[in-house]
Design a protein around this motif. Structure first.
Motif, PDB file in Angstrom:
ATOM      1  N   SER A  31      -6.355  -1.750  -8.204  1.00 18.18           N
ATOM      2  CA  SER A  31      -7.260  -1.847  -7.061  1.00 18.18           C
ATOM      3  C   SER A  31      -7.097  -3.251  -6.471  1.00 18.18           C
ATOM      4  O   SER A  31      -6.787  -4.206  -7.181  1.00 18.18           O
ATOM      5  CB  SER A  31      -8.696  -1.551  -7.503  1.00 18.18           C
ATOM      6  OG  SER A  31      -9.473  -2.701  -7.442  1.00 18.18           O
ATOM      7  N   LEU A  32      -7.269  -3.345  -5.176  1.00 18.64           N
ATOM      8  CA  LEU A  32      -7.083  -4.640  -4.511  1.00 18.64           C
ATOM      9  C   LEU A  32      -8.014  -5.688  -5.120  1.00 18.64           C
ATOM     10  O   LEU A  32      -7.635  -6.845  -5.333  1.00 18.64           O
ATOM     11  CB  LEU A  32      -7.354  -4.493  -3.006  1.00 18.64           C
ATOM     12  CG  LEU A  32      -7.191  -5.744  -2.155  1.00 18.64           C
ATOM     13  CD1 LEU A  32      -5.759  -6.282  -2.214  1.00 18.64           C
ATOM     14  CD2 LEU A  32      -7.585  -5.453  -0.699  1.00 18.64           C
ATOM     15  N   GLU A  33      -9.204  -5.253  -5.438  1.00 19.93           N
ATOM     16  CA  GLU A  33     -10.196  -6.189  -5.970  1.00 19.93           C
ATOM     17  C   GLU A  33      -9.772  -6.774  -7.319  1.00 19.93           C
ATOM     18  O   GLU A  33     -10.195  -7.873  -7.685  1.00 19.93           O
ATOM     19  CB  GLU A  33     -11.549  -5.481  -6.126  1.00 19.93           C
ATOM     20  CG  GLU A  33     -12.139  -5.095  -4.777  1.00 19.93           C
ATOM     21  CD  GLU A  33     -13.241  -4.056  -4.902  1.00 19.93           C
ATOM     22  OE1 GLU A  33     -14.254  -4.207  -4.220  1.00 19.93           O
ATOM     23  OE2 GLU A  33     -13.063  -3.097  -5.681  1.00 19.93           O
TER      24      GLU A  33
ATOM     25  N   TRP B  77      -1.164   1.607  -9.586  1.00 21.63           N
ATOM     26  CA  TRP B  77      -2.559   1.980  -9.323  1.00 21.63           C
ATOM     27  C   TRP B  77      -3.557   0.824  -9.330  1.00 21.63           C
ATOM     28  O   TRP B  77      -4.745   1.046  -9.564  1.00 21.63           O
ATOM     29  CB  TRP B  77      -3.006   3.025 -10.368  1.00 21.63           C
ATOM     30  CG  TRP B  77      -2.180   4.248 -10.375  1.00 21.63           C
ATOM     31  CD1 TRP B  77      -1.083   4.488 -11.151  1.00 21.63           C
ATOM     32  CD2 TRP B  77      -2.346   5.422  -9.565  1.00 21.63           C
ATOM     33  NE1 TRP B  77      -0.566   5.736 -10.887  1.00 21.63           N
ATOM     34  CE2 TRP B  77      -1.320   6.329  -9.917  1.00 21.63           C
ATOM     35  CE3 TRP B  77      -3.272   5.783  -8.572  1.00 21.63           C
ATOM     36  CZ2 TRP B  77      -1.185   7.575  -9.306  1.00 21.63           C
ATOM     37  CZ3 TRP B  77      -3.137   7.029  -7.983  1.00 21.63           C
ATOM     38  CH2 TRP B  77      -2.105   7.906  -8.342  1.00 21.63           C
TER      39      TRP B  77
ATOM     40  N   ASP C 208       6.819  10.877  -4.739  1.00 20.63           N
ATOM     41  CA  ASP C 208       5.648  10.963  -5.609  1.00 20.63           C
ATOM     42  C   ASP C 208       4.744   9.735  -5.469  1.00 20.63           C
ATOM     43  O   ASP C 208       3.558   9.797  -5.791  1.00 20.63           O
ATOM     44  CB  ASP C 208       6.074  11.145  -7.072  1.00 20.63           C
ATOM     45  CG  ASP C 208       6.447  12.591  -7.351  1.00 20.63           C
ATOM     46  OD1 ASP C 208       5.588  13.455  -7.144  1.00 20.63           O
ATOM     47  OD2 ASP C 208       7.610  12.846  -7.744  1.00 20.63           O
ATOM     48  N   TYR C 209       5.319   8.613  -5.022  1.00 21.20           N
ATOM     49  CA  TYR C 209       4.533   7.387  -4.879  1.00 21.20           C
ATOM     50  C   TYR C 209       4.744   6.653  -3.559  1.00 21.20           C
ATOM     51  O   TYR C 209       3.831   6.025  -3.040  1.00 21.20           O
ATOM     52  CB  TYR C 209       4.891   6.388  -6.003  1.00 21.20           C
ATOM     53  CG  TYR C 209       4.532   6.850  -7.384  1.00 21.20           C
ATOM     54  CD1 TYR C 209       3.251   6.635  -7.888  1.00 21.20           C
ATOM     55  CD2 TYR C 209       5.464   7.509  -8.175  1.00 21.20           C
ATOM     56  CE1 TYR C 209       2.911   7.067  -9.151  1.00 21.20           C
ATOM     57  CE2 TYR C 209       5.125   7.951  -9.440  1.00 21.20           C
ATOM     58  CZ  TYR C 209       3.849   7.722  -9.931  1.00 21.20           C
ATOM     59  OH  TYR C 209       3.513   8.158 -11.187  1.00 21.20           O
TER      60      TYR C 209
ATOM     61  N   LEU D 141       0.874  -1.173   0.000  1.00 20.04           N
ATOM     62  CA  LEU D 141       0.000   0.000   0.000  1.00 20.04           C
ATOM     63  C   LEU D 141       0.907   1.218   0.000  1.00 20.04           C
ATOM     64  O   LEU D 141       1.684   1.419   0.925  1.00 20.04           O
ATOM     65  CB  LEU D 141      -0.910  -0.005   1.232  1.00 20.04           C
ATOM     66  CG  LEU D 141      -1.905   1.159   1.303  1.00 20.04           C
ATOM     67  CD1 LEU D 141      -2.838   1.181   0.106  1.00 20.04           C
ATOM     68  CD2 LEU D 141      -2.728   1.089   2.593  1.00 20.04           C
ATOM     69  N   GLN D 142       0.814   2.003  -1.079  1.00 23.30           N
ATOM     70  CA  GLN D 142       1.665   3.179  -1.194  1.00 23.30           C
ATOM     71  C   GLN D 142       0.856   4.429  -0.868  1.00 23.30           C
ATOM     72  O   GLN D 142      -0.203   4.332  -0.279  1.00 23.30           O
ATOM     73  CB  GLN D 142       2.253   3.248  -2.614  1.00 23.30           C
ATOM     74  CG  GLN D 142       3.172   2.069  -2.930  1.00 23.30           C
ATOM     75  CD  GLN D 142       4.530   2.190  -2.239  1.00 23.30           C
ATOM     76  OE1 GLN D 142       4.632   2.345  -1.019  1.00 23.30           O
ATOM     77  NE2 GLN D 142       5.584   2.107  -3.007  1.00 23.30           N
ATOM     78  N   LEU D 143       1.363   5.590  -1.256  1.00 22.89           N
ATOM     79  CA  LEU D 143       0.672   6.831  -0.878  1.00 22.89           C
ATOM     80  C   LEU D 143      -0.732   6.919  -1.453  1.00 22.89           C
ATOM     81  O   LEU D 143      -1.682   7.254  -0.758  1.00 22.89           O
ATOM     82  CB  LEU D 143       1.480   8.044  -1.354  1.00 22.89           C
ATOM     83  CG  LEU D 143       2.836   8.281  -0.695  1.00 22.89           C
ATOM     84  CD1 LEU D 143       3.441   9.571  -1.227  1.00 22.89           C
ATOM     85  CD2 LEU D 143       2.703   8.351   0.822  1.00 22.89           C
ATOM     86  N   HIS D 144      -0.857   6.624  -2.740  1.00 23.33           N
ATOM     87  CA  HIS D 144      -2.125   6.898  -3.430  1.00 23.33           C
ATOM     88  C   HIS D 144      -2.969   5.661  -3.657  1.00 23.33           C
ATOM     89  O   HIS D 144      -4.134   5.778  -4.003  1.00 23.33           O
ATOM     90  CB  HIS D 144      -1.868   7.494  -4.818  1.00 23.33           C
ATOM     91  CG  HIS D 144      -0.868   8.589  -4.836  1.00 23.33           C
ATOM     92  ND1 HIS D 144      -1.154   9.833  -4.361  1.00 23.33           N
ATOM     93  CD2 HIS D 144       0.419   8.625  -5.247  1.00 23.33           C
ATOM     94  CE1 HIS D 144      -0.080  10.606  -4.493  1.00 23.33           C
ATOM     95  NE2 HIS D 144       0.891   9.883  -5.020  1.00 23.33           N
ATOM     96  N   ALA D 145      -2.356   4.503  -3.590  1.00 29.13           N
ATOM     97  CA  ALA D 145      -3.051   3.292  -4.029  1.00 29.13           C
ATOM     98  C   ALA D 145      -2.225   2.076  -3.632  1.00 29.13           C
ATOM     99  O   ALA D 145      -1.135   2.214  -3.075  1.00 29.13           O
ATOM    100  CB  ALA D 145      -3.234   3.326  -5.544  1.00 29.13           C
ATOM    101  N   TYR D 146      -2.741   0.906  -3.984  1.00 28.29           N
ATOM    102  CA  TYR D 146      -1.933  -0.295  -3.850  1.00 28.29           C
ATOM    103  C   TYR D 146      -0.887  -0.292  -4.954  1.00 28.29           C
ATOM    104  O   TYR D 146      -1.056   0.341  -6.001  1.00 28.29           O
ATOM    105  CB  TYR D 146      -2.804  -1.546  -3.975  1.00 28.29           C
ATOM    106  CG  TYR D 146      -3.739  -1.722  -2.806  1.00 28.29           C
ATOM    107  CD1 TYR D 146      -3.284  -2.264  -1.605  1.00 28.29           C
ATOM    108  CD2 TYR D 146      -5.075  -1.344  -2.895  1.00 28.29           C
ATOM    109  CE1 TYR D 146      -4.138  -2.414  -0.526  1.00 28.29           C
ATOM    110  CE2 TYR D 146      -5.936  -1.482  -1.818  1.00 28.29           C
ATOM    111  CZ  TYR D 146      -5.460  -2.023  -0.631  1.00 28.29           C
ATOM    112  OH  TYR D 146      -6.298  -2.159   0.446  1.00 28.29           O
TER     113      TYR D 146
ATOM    114  N   ALA E 101       5.496   5.218   0.120  1.00 27.51           N
ATOM    115  CA  ALA E 101       5.128   5.519   1.493  1.00 27.51           C
ATOM    116  C   ALA E 101       6.344   5.672   2.403  1.00 27.51           C
ATOM    117  O   ALA E 101       6.238   6.228   3.494  1.00 27.51           O
ATOM    118  CB  ALA E 101       4.207   4.426   2.031  1.00 27.51           C
TER     119      ALA E 101
ATOM    120  N   LYS F  42      -3.017   2.574 -15.013  1.00 26.89           N
ATOM    121  CA  LYS F  42      -3.189   3.831 -15.723  1.00 26.89           C
ATOM    122  C   LYS F  42      -2.379   3.882 -17.025  1.00 26.89           C
ATOM    123  O   LYS F  42      -1.910   4.933 -17.439  1.00 26.89           O
ATOM    124  CB  LYS F  42      -2.810   5.002 -14.818  1.00 26.89           C
ATOM    125  CG  LYS F  42      -3.824   5.224 -13.698  1.00 26.89           C
ATOM    126  CD  LYS F  42      -3.541   6.488 -12.930  1.00 26.89           C
ATOM    127  CE  LYS F  42      -4.471   6.619 -11.737  1.00 26.89           C
ATOM    128  NZ  LYS F  42      -5.887   6.808 -12.114  1.00 26.89           N
TER     129      LYS F  42
END
Lengths: 556, 100
Positions: free
Chosen positions: A97-99, A95, A419-420, A47-52, A422, A80
């Motif tokens: 999603s976990l799903e 980017w 920028d990405y 899990l990073q700053l903006h997303a997984y 964590a 993306k």
């Protein structure tokens, strides 16, 4: 290339099913985050700053065109539209999603790829020389052994919960392009008295907050003993590596604190116990795996040198590209090509989905469908005909992939940074972009010659700043991004850890500071053949420090 | 655990469980828009926000909630620290610039 056997396929498919169920249970609330986090990390999901972020292994940096197309498809469908090639021969999607991750892993499994052991305290993706099987200076193909190590280390029950992560790199050439001494274990393939294959083994290298170069633990381990010796090292580490402090948990600290002699003694004792047992590498098995890495069907034929010379004379950019981005090949008439992922002002290591597709197409047309990923965050076509270079260049140029800057000042390594990431304290990518723009003029770059700039956005050193000729480390100083410069680092057979040159610079100042260093080198080099690193080693840091801070700083 | 944040104005943030997206505790539920975030002042409100975060973790809406400092800029607020500015506005460069 290696093809999965039934065991590989089964364990990857099993893992996809297992992780899919874990994701389902997490979303359904049957698993807490605390329970789930180690499971997702075991499958490369951060899990990073903006997303997984999903980190996918590219074993020993070897990719087929089919695999590359799959990565492009994943980038387009689930992310993306781009991916990021890292300094560890991995690819990261920023980017997902976990799903969607179970579906992505399913797609990867279809092309014999996965994200297993790209995180966690286990043996990570084994890396190798990106010119393996191709370069003129190679005495044995490191991929054969990297694959053997992959099979041994994948889901190894004893080594799934090590004190800390563990990285292995292999080279089989006289030039070390795999930075083996910056790894927990570095393997250099050697030939013995009767030309038999063996390994010189380094242990305890690593970057991060305590940079160390690996120390030689043995100068020759016979081929059949490779896994037994590695297992012996891992056992000693697993037993004594510190688990009380994660910053002191890597094997480099153990080797440093106990001394290489003491570690060697224990490893040798363990090795004596297990040698010739279950880990003995039978010759047939070695040969079976080696066959997967047999050279492609090279064509013998005349080289049309005149055609190449003519094309180079007509197009100076092509000439520079040939000069910088091609590499001596073991097969007459062939060469390896670096596809730079460092366009001027670009993000080091990023490739768009369309570019990945283009590389796959070009690899199919000209390079037996084979692609490599380098720890320098570039791509490589390992086997192409010299006669085809003009067409390859044209096709790469169309995909905006024809930057002729391999090894030059704009061929910058940079981690994702703030920028990405964590963990980061400062941004890396914008610094790389500004440096790249500052030195954009290719004639100036050629005049400067070979020099590496490596940028990390925190002390964990994913951007390898310690082994950059010029290293840049981003830190947080009272809420501001600040950049510390190190000089004289090198990753190869003449490895060294860079030294901090003085106080750091603000984001505004750091590009000027690097330019001052480069200009100082140009001013002080004996002649254009003396590289930045050679000049630095001759001159020491004093003239560079003076140039940055003024001579007065020396008295202080 | 990180030490407790003490700041004049704070906002509770986290990442959404399903897709990892950055979210903030709003006046009513959770929002991806910082402008809609609930501004938290003082220890009591901070505890209330953190309690809402813990509940949302238990309800599987999000992971890793924590308070950040925000400052008033123009008519709205923005995060005080660069890290949170980037989390709020997206990467400052590259293909996904401002994709947050």
């Amino acid at each position: 290339m290696y093809r999965y056997d039934e065991f590989d396929a089964e364990f990857v498919n099993d893992r996809v099913a297992q992780f899919s169920d874990q994701v389902r249970r997490r979303i359904a609330g049957e698993l807490t985050e605390e329970q789930f986090k180690p499971l997702r990390l075991m499958n490369g999901v951060y899990l990073q700053l903006h997303a997984y972020m999903l980190r996918i292994a590219i074993p020993y940096g070897t990719l087929s065109s089919t695999q590359m197309r799959k990565l492009a498809h994943i980038a387009r469908t689930y992310d993306k539209g781009y991916g990021h090639f890292t300094t560890r021969q991995n690819l990261q999607f920023n980017w997902p999603s976990l799903e969607d991750i179970p579906a992505i892993l399913q797609e990867l499994a279809e092309v014999e790829m996965h994200a297993i052991q790209t995180s966690g305290n286990c043996i990570r993706n084994t890396t190798a020389d990106h010119l393996a099987g191709a370069s003129a200076d190679e005495h044995a193909d490191p991929r054969v052994y990297a694959e053997i190590i992959r099979q041994w280390s994948s889901l190894h029950p004893e080594f799934s919960f090590l004190p800390r992560k563990f990285k292995v790199a292999v080279t089989g050439a006289s030039t070390d392009r795999a930075a083996i001494r910056a790894h927990d274990i570095g393997l250099e393939i050697r030939r013995g008295e009767n030309r038999q294959i063996g390994f010189r083994i380094f242990v305890g290298g690593g970057l991060g907050r305590t940079p160390m170069l690996g120390k030689e633990i043995r100068d020759f381990v016979e081929e059949r003993d490779l896994l037994a010796y590695l297992e012996a090292i891992l056992r000693v580490y697993n037993r004594w590596g510190r688990r009380d402090n994660k910053y002191k948990a890597r094997i480099k600290i153990l080797v440093h604190e106990r001394g290489i002699e003491s570690i060697r003694e224990e490893v040798e004792a363990e090795f004596a116990e297990i040698r010739g047992g279950a880990l003995d590498l039978p010759q047939e098995e070695r040969q079976r795996i080696a066959r997967y890495f047999a050279p492609p069907p090279f064509e013998e034929g005349p080289i049309d040198a005149a055609r190449l010379t003519e094309a180079m004379a007509k197009d100076p950019a092509f000439a520079v590209w040939v000069e910088r981005n091609t590499h001596a090949h073991k097969q007459p008439g062939y060469t390896s090509v670096t596809i730079s992922l460092k366009p001027i002002g670009g993000v080091p290591g990023d490739a768009k989905a369309d570019q990945m597709d283009s590389v796959a197409d070009i690899a199919d047309r000209f390079a037996f469908g084979e692609i490599r990923v380098s720890h320098e965050q570039n791509l490589i076509l390992p086997h192409v005909k010299k006669n085809d270079l003009p067409e390859i260049y044209a096709a790469l140029a169309e995909a905006k992939l024809a930057t002729g800057n391999r090894g030059l000042v704009t061929d910058i390594i940079a981690c994702p940074g703030l920028d990405y990431c964590a963990l980061a304290n400062a941004r890396s990518i914008p610094i790389a972009q500004r440096l790249s723009e500052r030195f954009a003029d290719i004639e100036r770059q050629r005049e400067i010659g070979d020099v590496s700039i490596k940028i990390s956005g925190c002390i964990n050193a994913c951007g390898h700043h310690h082994v950059g000729h010029i290293g840049i480390l981003g830190v947080d100083r009272k809420g501001e991004e600040f950049y510390q410069i190190t000089l004289g680092g090198a990753p190869g057979e003449d490895a060294s850890i860079g030294e901090i040159v003085g106080k750091g610079f603000s984001a505004d100042e750091v590009v000027d500071a690097v330019e001052t260093l480069v200009d100082t080198y140009i001013r002080l080099r004996t002649d254009p053949k003396e590289s930045f690193l050679t000049a630095y080693r001759r001159l020491g840091e004093a003239p560079f420090r003076d140039a940055l801070y003024g001579e007065a700083s020396r008295a202080a | 655990m990180a030490k407790k944040l003490v700041a004049e104005q704070m906002v509770l943030t986290a990442n959404r469980l399903a897709d990892g997206r950055v979210i903030y505790l709003g006046a009513d539920g959770w929002t991806i828009d910082l402008d809609e975030a609930r501004i938290v002042r003082g220890a009591e409100e901070a505890e209330g926000a953190e309690e809402a975060g813990r509940k949302a973790v238990a309800d599987r809406i999000l992971v890793e909630p924590y308070l950040i400092e925000v400052v008033t800029v123009g008519g709205g607020v923005e995060p005080a620290r660069l890290r949170e500015k980037i989390r709020c506005a997206g990467p400052t460069t590259g293909h996904s610039r401002s994709a947050a």
